[in-house]
Design an enzyme around this catalytic site. Sequence first.
Site, PDB file in Angstrom:
ATOM      1  N   GLN A 136       0.815  -1.216   0.000  1.00  0.00           N
ATOM      2  CA  GLN A 136       0.000   0.000   0.000  1.00  0.00           C
ATOM      3  C   GLN A 136       0.845   1.260   0.000  1.00  0.00           C
ATOM      4  O   GLN A 136       2.037   1.246   0.274  1.00  0.00           O
ATOM      5  CB  GLN A 136      -0.905   0.001   1.236  1.00  0.00           C
ATOM      6  CG  GLN A 136      -0.153  -0.050   2.555  1.00  0.00           C
ATOM      7  CD  GLN A 136      -1.073  -0.261   3.739  1.00  0.00           C
ATOM      8  OE1 GLN A 136      -1.381   0.686   4.461  1.00  0.00           O
ATOM      9  NE2 GLN A 136      -1.500  -1.498   3.946  1.00  0.00           N
ATOM     10  N   ARG A 182      -4.190   0.558  -2.311  1.00  0.00           N
ATOM     11  CA  ARG A 182      -3.553  -0.762  -2.286  1.00  0.00           C
ATOM     12  C   ARG A 182      -3.004  -1.150  -3.651  1.00  0.00           C
ATOM     13  O   ARG A 182      -3.586  -0.810  -4.684  1.00  0.00           O
ATOM     14  CB  ARG A 182      -4.548  -1.809  -1.794  1.00  0.00           C
ATOM     15  CG  ARG A 182      -4.995  -1.581  -0.356  1.00  0.00           C
ATOM     16  CD  ARG A 182      -6.060  -2.561   0.104  1.00  0.00           C
ATOM     17  NE  ARG A 182      -6.398  -2.323   1.502  1.00  0.00           N
ATOM     18  CZ  ARG A 182      -7.288  -1.423   1.907  1.00  0.00           C
ATOM     19  NH1 ARG A 182      -7.951  -0.707   1.017  1.00  0.00           N
ATOM     20  NH2 ARG A 182      -7.532  -1.254   3.197  1.00  0.00           N
ATOM     21  N   HIS A 230       0.084   5.782   0.913  1.00  0.00           N
ATOM     22  CA  HIS A 230      -0.846   6.771   1.455  1.00  0.00           C
ATOM     23  C   HIS A 230      -0.661   8.100   0.724  1.00  0.00           C
ATOM     24  O   HIS A 230       0.467   8.446   0.334  1.00  0.00           O
ATOM     25  CB  HIS A 230      -0.609   6.964   2.956  1.00  0.00           C
ATOM     26  CG  HIS A 230      -0.624   5.692   3.734  1.00  0.00           C
ATOM     27  ND1 HIS A 230      -1.697   4.829   3.704  1.00  0.00           N
ATOM     28  CD2 HIS A 230       0.309   5.111   4.534  1.00  0.00           C
ATOM     29  CE1 HIS A 230      -1.425   3.778   4.476  1.00  0.00           C
ATOM     30  NE2 HIS A 230      -0.221   3.924   4.974  1.00  0.00           N
ATOM     31  N   GLU A 287       3.239   7.842   8.752  1.00  0.00           N
ATOM     32  CA  GLU A 287       3.194   6.918   9.875  1.00  0.00           C
ATOM     33  C   GLU A 287       4.597   6.495  10.282  1.00  0.00           C
ATOM     34  O   GLU A 287       5.551   6.602   9.519  1.00  0.00           O
ATOM     35  CB  GLU A 287       2.353   5.686   9.532  1.00  0.00           C
ATOM     36  CG  GLU A 287       2.889   4.849   8.398  1.00  0.00           C
ATOM     37  CD  GLU A 287       1.926   3.734   7.994  1.00  0.00           C
ATOM     38  OE1 GLU A 287       2.411   2.604   7.814  1.00  0.00           O
ATOM     39  OE2 GLU A 287       0.720   3.989   7.841  1.00  0.00           O
TER      40      GLU A 287
END
Length: 386
Positions: free
Chosen positions: A96, A274, A98, A133
């Site tokens: 994935q 994804r 983001h 993240e």
Amino acid sequence: MDRLTNTIRPYAWGSTTALPTLLGVEPTGEPQAELWMGAHPGAPSRVDRGAGERSLAEVIAADPEGELGAATVAKFGPRLPFLFKILAAGAPLSLQVHPDLAQAKAGFEDEERRGIPIDAAHRNYKDPNHKPEMICAITPFDGLCGFRSPQASADLFEGLGVGSLKPYADLLRAHPEEAALREVLTAVLSADREQMARTVAETAAAAERLGGEYATYAALVHEYPGDPGVIAAMLLNHVRLQPGEALFLGAGVPHAYFDGLGVELLANSDNVLRAGLTPKHVDVPELLKIVKFEPSDPTVMRPEGDGGEEVYEAPIDEFRLSRFLLAPGGAPQVLGDGAPQILLCTAGSVQAGELALAPGGSAFVPAGEKVELSGNGTVFRATVVV
């Protein structure tokens, strides 16, 4: 400060044992993938201030400046800017990326305008926020992070001796790095499904025979037979974190987590595009808008500090992650700087103000409150930069 009652998300890739072992409870036999701490509407933590449990999101909404502090509200708005998790991977998560903030806002507004339900399986953008993240290993932690050099991926493909991989290897060697990576990822994800399934099967057979560095990709096929993400994964760097080591993942960086228990801190978003290793929706055109086709060596981070708070430096203001290694007889650590905090114990037994925290226990500290940490164990601190 408030003790948090948190939700465990039972995603299929979750470990059946890692979170129960940390929490000291019996396994249920079902996957337990993520324990969420914070105020994300998908699974907000709950607090009890004497009148029964309430959602932390509701508590913050009722008094944003009182809970978050004026500086946090002025900078990020009237909501907790981060989401804190314990992530327990027992099987590979999806490959994935983001979006950045502008991409997330534009994508969210477009899907809202087109009337796509927020819970629709083909919805890409659940909110208008970005999702940088950080993952910090509690146990040894395996995953993928960022693109290898095209030459290294070409070597990996050629080493398998699978004829249907040769065109990808040739493309990787024939073009400049960014163009090569874009062209090969596009070709892999757009290939005929039956043909790709045969390529994946042949790749798995070769990987099992060769072992070594190829064993990772053979294991992926057992979880996701025929999935083009198996081939796409070979374009990425394989990383193994030791306990206490971390990775920061910015917008557009392709990644996947394979196995292990870790602390994850991210901006308060659930936007995921994804590329494979999943039965979920894969929007190839949208994905290709988001991916940064830049090869890089993953930067494994270690905390910086001497004897007190150890900080994992990251180029982001929505969150700040740090760690305390507490020992008996040590001076208490006094925390509180006008910003909201979540404290998480991952080992031992610690005292946070009046609250005793065991592994997996957590607390929310509103802005302006100070708290003393003491005991014998490990505490992670999530807060913001204001």
